[in-house]
Design a protein around this motif. Structure first.
Motif, PDB file in Angstrom:
ATOM      1  N   THR A  53     -20.066  -7.388  -3.207  1.00 41.76           N
ATOM      2  CA  THR A  53     -20.268  -6.693  -4.554  1.00 41.76           C
ATOM      3  C   THR A  53     -18.938  -6.166  -4.999  1.00 41.76           C
ATOM      4  OG1 THR A  53     -21.835  -5.355  -3.355  1.00 41.76           O
ATOM      5  CG2 THR A  53     -21.588  -4.881  -5.555  1.00 41.76           C
ATOM      6  N   THR A  54     -18.834  -6.331  -6.335  1.00 41.77           N
ATOM      7  CA  THR A  54     -17.580  -5.917  -6.908  1.00 41.77           C
ATOM      8  C   THR A  54     -18.053  -4.921  -8.071  1.00 41.77           C
ATOM      9  OG1 THR A  54     -17.521  -7.383  -8.679  1.00 41.77           O
ATOM     10  CG2 THR A  54     -16.330  -8.004  -6.818  1.00 41.77           C
ATOM     11  N   LEU A  55     -17.144  -3.912  -8.368  1.00 40.69           N
ATOM     12  CA  LEU A  55     -17.325  -2.751  -9.252  1.00 40.69           C
ATOM     13  C   LEU A  55     -16.009  -2.506  -9.918  1.00 40.69           C
ATOM     14  CD1 LEU A  55     -19.227  -0.278  -9.389  1.00 40.69           C
ATOM     15  CD2 LEU A  55     -17.802   0.737  -7.756  1.00 40.69           C
ATOM     16  N   ASN A  56     -16.142  -2.139 -11.351  1.00 43.05           N
ATOM     17  CA  ASN A  56     -14.873  -1.922 -11.953  1.00 43.05           C
ATOM     18  C   ASN A  56     -14.589  -0.454 -12.231  1.00 43.05           C
ATOM     19  OD1 ASN A  56     -13.858  -4.782 -12.317  1.00 43.05           O
ATOM     20  ND2 ASN A  56     -15.564  -4.903 -13.917  1.00 43.05           N
ATOM     21  N   LEU A  57     -13.500   0.166 -12.076  1.00 48.55           N
ATOM     22  CA  LEU A  57     -13.492   1.530 -12.148  1.00 48.55           C
ATOM     23  C   LEU A  57     -12.564   1.582 -13.425  1.00 48.55           C
ATOM     24  CD1 LEU A  57     -12.427   2.862  -8.728  1.00 48.55           C
ATOM     25  CD2 LEU A  57     -14.707   2.553  -9.740  1.00 48.55           C
ATOM     26  N   GLU A  58     -12.527   2.924 -14.048  1.00 49.74           N
ATOM     27  CA  GLU A  58     -11.359   3.044 -14.939  1.00 49.74           C
ATOM     28  C   GLU A  58     -10.142   2.812 -14.681  1.00 49.74           C
ATOM     29  OE1 GLU A  58     -11.903   7.221 -16.148  1.00 49.74           O
ATOM     30  OE2 GLU A  58     -14.133   7.071 -16.087  1.00 49.74           O
ATOM     31  N   GLU A  59      -9.215   2.634 -15.667  1.00 51.19           N
ATOM     32  CA  GLU A  59      -7.984   2.350 -15.304  1.00 51.19           C
ATOM     33  C   GLU A  59      -7.613   1.038 -14.846  1.00 51.19           C
ATOM     34  OE1 GLU A  59      -5.908   6.315 -14.072  1.00 51.19           O
ATOM     35  OE2 GLU A  59      -7.468   6.224 -12.934  1.00 51.19           O
ATOM     36  N   SER A  60      -8.482  -0.018 -15.158  1.00 53.01           N
ATOM     37  CA  SER A  60      -8.508  -1.494 -14.698  1.00 53.01           C
ATOM     38  C   SER A  60      -8.342  -1.659 -13.328  1.00 53.01           C
ATOM     39  CB  SER A  60      -7.090  -1.967 -15.223  1.00 53.01           C
ATOM     40  OG  SER A  60      -7.100  -1.954 -16.851  1.00 53.01           O
ATOM     41  N   LEU A  61      -9.115  -0.576 -12.532  1.00 54.06           N
ATOM     42  CA  LEU A  61      -9.056  -0.907 -11.023  1.00 54.06           C
ATOM     43  C   LEU A  61     -10.260  -1.745 -10.625  1.00 54.06           C
ATOM     44  CD1 LEU A  61      -8.638   2.826 -10.202  1.00 54.06           C
ATOM     45  CD2 LEU A  61      -6.699   0.783 -10.301  1.00 54.06           C
TER      46      LEU A  61
ATOM     47  N   ILE B 181       0.866  -1.251  -0.031  1.00 50.55           N
ATOM     48  CA  ILE B 181      -0.074   0.018  -0.086  1.00 50.55           C
ATOM     49  C   ILE B 181       0.885   1.194   0.071  1.00 50.55           C
ATOM     50  CG2 ILE B 181      -2.019  -1.101   1.213  1.00 50.55           C
ATOM     51  CD1 ILE B 181      -0.900   0.441   3.728  1.00 50.55           C
ATOM     52  N   GLY B 182       2.081   1.186   0.398  1.00 53.55           N
ATOM     53  CA  GLY B 182       2.944   2.304   0.361  1.00 53.55           C
ATOM     54  C   GLY B 182       4.570   2.284   0.157  1.00 53.55           C
ATOM     55  N   LYS B 183       5.018   3.250  -0.253  1.00 49.18           N
ATOM     56  CA  LYS B 183       6.566   3.331  -0.457  1.00 49.18           C
ATOM     57  C   LYS B 183       7.075   4.430  -0.210  1.00 49.18           C
ATOM     58  CE  LYS B 183       9.687   2.311  -4.463  1.00 49.18           C
ATOM     59  NZ  LYS B 183       9.780   1.909  -5.708  1.00 49.18           N
ATOM     60  N   GLY B 184       8.186   4.508   0.672  1.00 47.19           N
ATOM     61  CA  GLY B 184       8.668   5.952   0.907  1.00 47.19           C
ATOM     62  C   GLY B 184       7.817   6.859   1.732  1.00 47.19           C
ATOM     63  N   GLY B 185       6.759   6.538   2.358  1.00 49.31           N
ATOM     64  CA  GLY B 185       5.736   7.197   2.997  1.00 49.31           C
ATOM     65  C   GLY B 185       4.769   7.919   1.973  1.00 49.31           C
ATOM     66  N   GLN B 186       4.659   7.502   0.962  1.00 49.43           N
ATOM     67  CA  GLN B 186       3.623   7.904  -0.062  1.00 49.43           C
ATOM     68  C   GLN B 186       2.910   6.649  -0.668  1.00 49.43           C
ATOM     69  OE1 GLN B 186       3.269  11.096  -0.563  1.00 49.43           O
ATOM     70  NE2 GLN B 186       5.132  11.756   0.666  1.00 49.43           N
ATOM     71  N   LEU B 187       1.895   7.046  -1.521  1.00 44.96           N
ATOM     72  CA  LEU B 187       1.031   6.080  -2.187  1.00 44.96           C
ATOM     73  C   LEU B 187       2.132   5.456  -3.267  1.00 44.96           C
ATOM     74  CD1 LEU B 187      -2.440   7.427  -2.874  1.00 44.96           C
ATOM     75  CD2 LEU B 187      -1.656   5.241  -1.574  1.00 44.96           C
ATOM     76  N   PRO B 188       2.374   4.451  -3.424  1.00 43.56           N
ATOM     77  CA  PRO B 188       3.161   4.267  -4.789  1.00 43.56           C
ATOM     78  C   PRO B 188       2.605   4.255  -6.298  1.00 43.56           C
ATOM     79  CG  PRO B 188       2.810   2.157  -3.519  1.00 43.56           C
ATOM     80  CD  PRO B 188       1.810   3.280  -3.080  1.00 43.56           C
ATOM     81  N   TRP B 189       1.424   4.821  -6.219  1.00 46.48           N
ATOM     82  CA  TRP B 189       0.794   5.101  -7.787  1.00 46.48           C
ATOM     83  C   TRP B 189      -0.081   6.316  -7.801  1.00 46.48           C
ATOM     84  CZ3 TRP B 189      -0.106   0.297  -4.673  1.00 46.48           C
ATOM     85  CH2 TRP B 189      -0.971   0.569  -3.878  1.00 46.48           C
ATOM     86  N   HIS B 190      -0.656   6.772  -8.754  1.00 48.30           N
ATOM     87  CA  HIS B 190      -1.545   7.635  -9.007  1.00 48.30           C
ATOM     88  C   HIS B 190      -2.302   7.217  -9.960  1.00 48.30           C
ATOM     89  CE1 HIS B 190      -3.029  11.940  -8.734  1.00 48.30           C
ATOM     90  NE2 HIS B 190      -3.262  11.425  -9.778  1.00 48.30           N
ATOM     91  N   TYR B 191      -3.793   6.941  -9.273  1.00 49.42           N
ATOM     92  CA  TYR B 191      -4.833   6.626 -10.100  1.00 49.42           C
ATOM     93  C   TYR B 191      -5.912   7.633  -9.865  1.00 49.42           C
ATOM     94  CZ  TYR B 191      -2.798   1.929 -11.250  1.00 49.42           C
ATOM     95  OH  TYR B 191      -2.103   1.133 -11.550  1.00 49.42           O
ATOM     96  N   SER B 192      -6.385   8.681 -10.725  1.00 55.03           N
ATOM     97  CA  SER B 192      -7.280   9.501 -10.173  1.00 55.03           C
ATOM     98  C   SER B 192      -8.868   8.909 -10.191  1.00 55.03           C
ATOM     99  CB  SER B 192      -7.112  10.597 -11.484  1.00 55.03           C
ATOM    100  OG  SER B 192      -7.279   9.890 -12.750  1.00 55.03           O
ATOM    101  N   ALA B 193      -9.002   7.686 -10.889  1.00 50.09           N
ATOM    102  CA  ALA B 193     -10.245   6.999 -10.916  1.00 50.09           C
ATOM    103  C   ALA B 193     -10.254   6.539  -9.389  1.00 50.09           C
ATOM    104  CB  ALA B 193     -10.437   6.109 -11.690  1.00 50.09           C
ATOM    105  N   ASP B 194      -9.346   6.306  -8.718  1.00 46.69           N
ATOM    106  CA  ASP B 194      -9.276   5.672  -7.305  1.00 46.69           C
ATOM    107  C   ASP B 194      -9.546   6.908  -6.359  1.00 46.69           C
ATOM    108  OD1 ASP B 194      -9.778   3.373  -5.575  1.00 46.69           O
ATOM    109  OD2 ASP B 194      -7.739   4.126  -4.634  1.00 46.69           O
ATOM    110  N   LEU B 195      -8.816   7.985  -6.648  1.00 47.10           N
ATOM    111  CA  LEU B 195      -9.233   9.194  -5.627  1.00 47.10           C
ATOM    112  C   LEU B 195     -10.599   9.742  -5.602  1.00 47.10           C
ATOM    113  CD1 LEU B 195      -5.551  10.991  -6.794  1.00 47.10           C
ATOM    114  CD2 LEU B 195      -5.972   9.348  -4.548  1.00 47.10           C
ATOM    115  N   LYS B 196     -11.165   9.563  -6.854  1.00 45.85           N
ATOM    116  CA  LYS B 196     -12.248  10.031  -7.150  1.00 45.85           C
ATOM    117  C   LYS B 196     -13.357   9.200  -6.522  1.00 45.85           C
ATOM    118  CE  LYS B 196     -15.888  11.123 -10.729  1.00 45.85           C
ATOM    119  NZ  LYS B 196     -16.334  10.003 -11.603  1.00 45.85           N
ATOM    120  N   PHE B 197     -13.194   7.822  -6.429  1.00 47.93           N
ATOM    121  CA  PHE B 197     -13.924   6.743  -5.873  1.00 47.93           C
ATOM    122  C   PHE B 197     -13.826   6.836  -4.349  1.00 47.93           C
ATOM    123  CE2 PHE B 197     -14.248   2.752  -3.887  1.00 47.93           C
ATOM    124  CZ  PHE B 197     -15.383   2.357  -4.119  1.00 47.93           C
ATOM    125  N   PHE B 198     -12.575   6.933  -3.730  1.00 48.13           N
ATOM    126  CA  PHE B 198     -12.350   7.303  -2.387  1.00 48.13           C
ATOM    127  C   PHE B 198     -13.062   8.468  -1.985  1.00 48.13           C
ATOM    128  CE2 PHE B 198      -9.838   9.520   0.863  1.00 48.13           C
ATOM    129  CZ  PHE B 198      -9.511   8.582   1.954  1.00 48.13           C
TER     130      PHE B 198
END
Ligand SMILES: NC(=O)c1ccc[n+]([C@@H]2O[C@H](COP(=O)([O-])OP(=O)(O)OC[C@H]3O[C@@H](n4cnc5c(N)ncnc54)[C@H](OP(=O)(O)O)[C@@H]3O)[C@@H](O)[C@H]2O)c1
Length: 158
Positions: A142-150, A15-32
């Motif tokens: 339940t499952t849900l598919n977001l953009e960016e293959s999430l 879930i993390g690397k160097g104190g940060q999120l190791p990725w940037h997925y705008s679809a997940d940020l929006k979902f969050f």
């Protein structure tokens, strides 16, 4: 008024690397944001440091045993899990446990639902992982598919 864990994990539970999120997925940020808006979010001091500013339109609760964190009007600082559970009685909203790994671990016995986003990656050099068996005793509902293959899965206690 549930206690809900929400996390994004890679194929190996990182879930993390160097104190940060190791990725940037705008679809997940929006979902969050959609999931947590107008609710309370509990995070550890390290995750708070990585955010740099409070999550808007949410009650920001920061967990820390030390007094190193500068308080500000829009956050609540609490010292332990019991203090968060006491505060919960006064909340008319869900309590989202938003990480990191230490805080997920601390709240494992109290989490009633999980919302897990699987990201299509295996992060090299990741240094923060979900506690093993964090989904033990939970069933995918339940499952849900977001953009960016999430892929998002909603889990409830079995
Ligand atoms: N992928 C995701 O969905 C996601 C979500 C959130 C975070 N992350 C990532 O995870 C990493 C951070 O996770 P982490 O496990 O290292 O740190 P963390 O859980 O964010 O913060 C750890 C700190 O929180 C405080 N703390 C933790 N448990 C506590 C308890 N039971 N009572 C009182 N205080 C407590 C302590 O602060 P003091 O030392 O001040 O006492 C501890 O040092 C970062 O890389 C972040 O980007 C990923």
């Amino acid at each position: 008024m549930a206690i809900v864990g929400i996390v994004a994990v890679d194929g190996q539970g990182a879930i993390g690397k160097g104190g940060q999120l190791p990725w940037h997925y705008s679809a997940d940020l929006k979902f969050f944001k959609e999931q947590t808006i107008n609710n309370a979010c509990v995070m550890g001091a390290r995750t708070w440091t990585s955010l740099r500013k409070p999550l808007k339109e949410r009650l920001n609760i920061i967990l820390s045993r030390s007094s190193q964190i500068e308080t500000q009007p829009s956050i609540i600082m609490l010292r332990d899990v019991d203090s968060v559970l006491s505060l919960r009685k006064y909340l008319a909203c869900d309590l989202f446990i938003i990480g990191g790994a230490q805080v997920y671990g601390s709240f494992l016995p109290h989490i009633e639902r999980w919302i897990v986003t699987e990201v299509p990656l295996t992060v090299e050099g990741a240094d923060t992982f979900m506690p093993e068996d964090y989904l033990q005793g939970f069933k995918a509902r339940t499952t849900l598919n977001l953009e960016e293959s999430l892929k998002v899965t909603f889990y409830e206690k079995a």
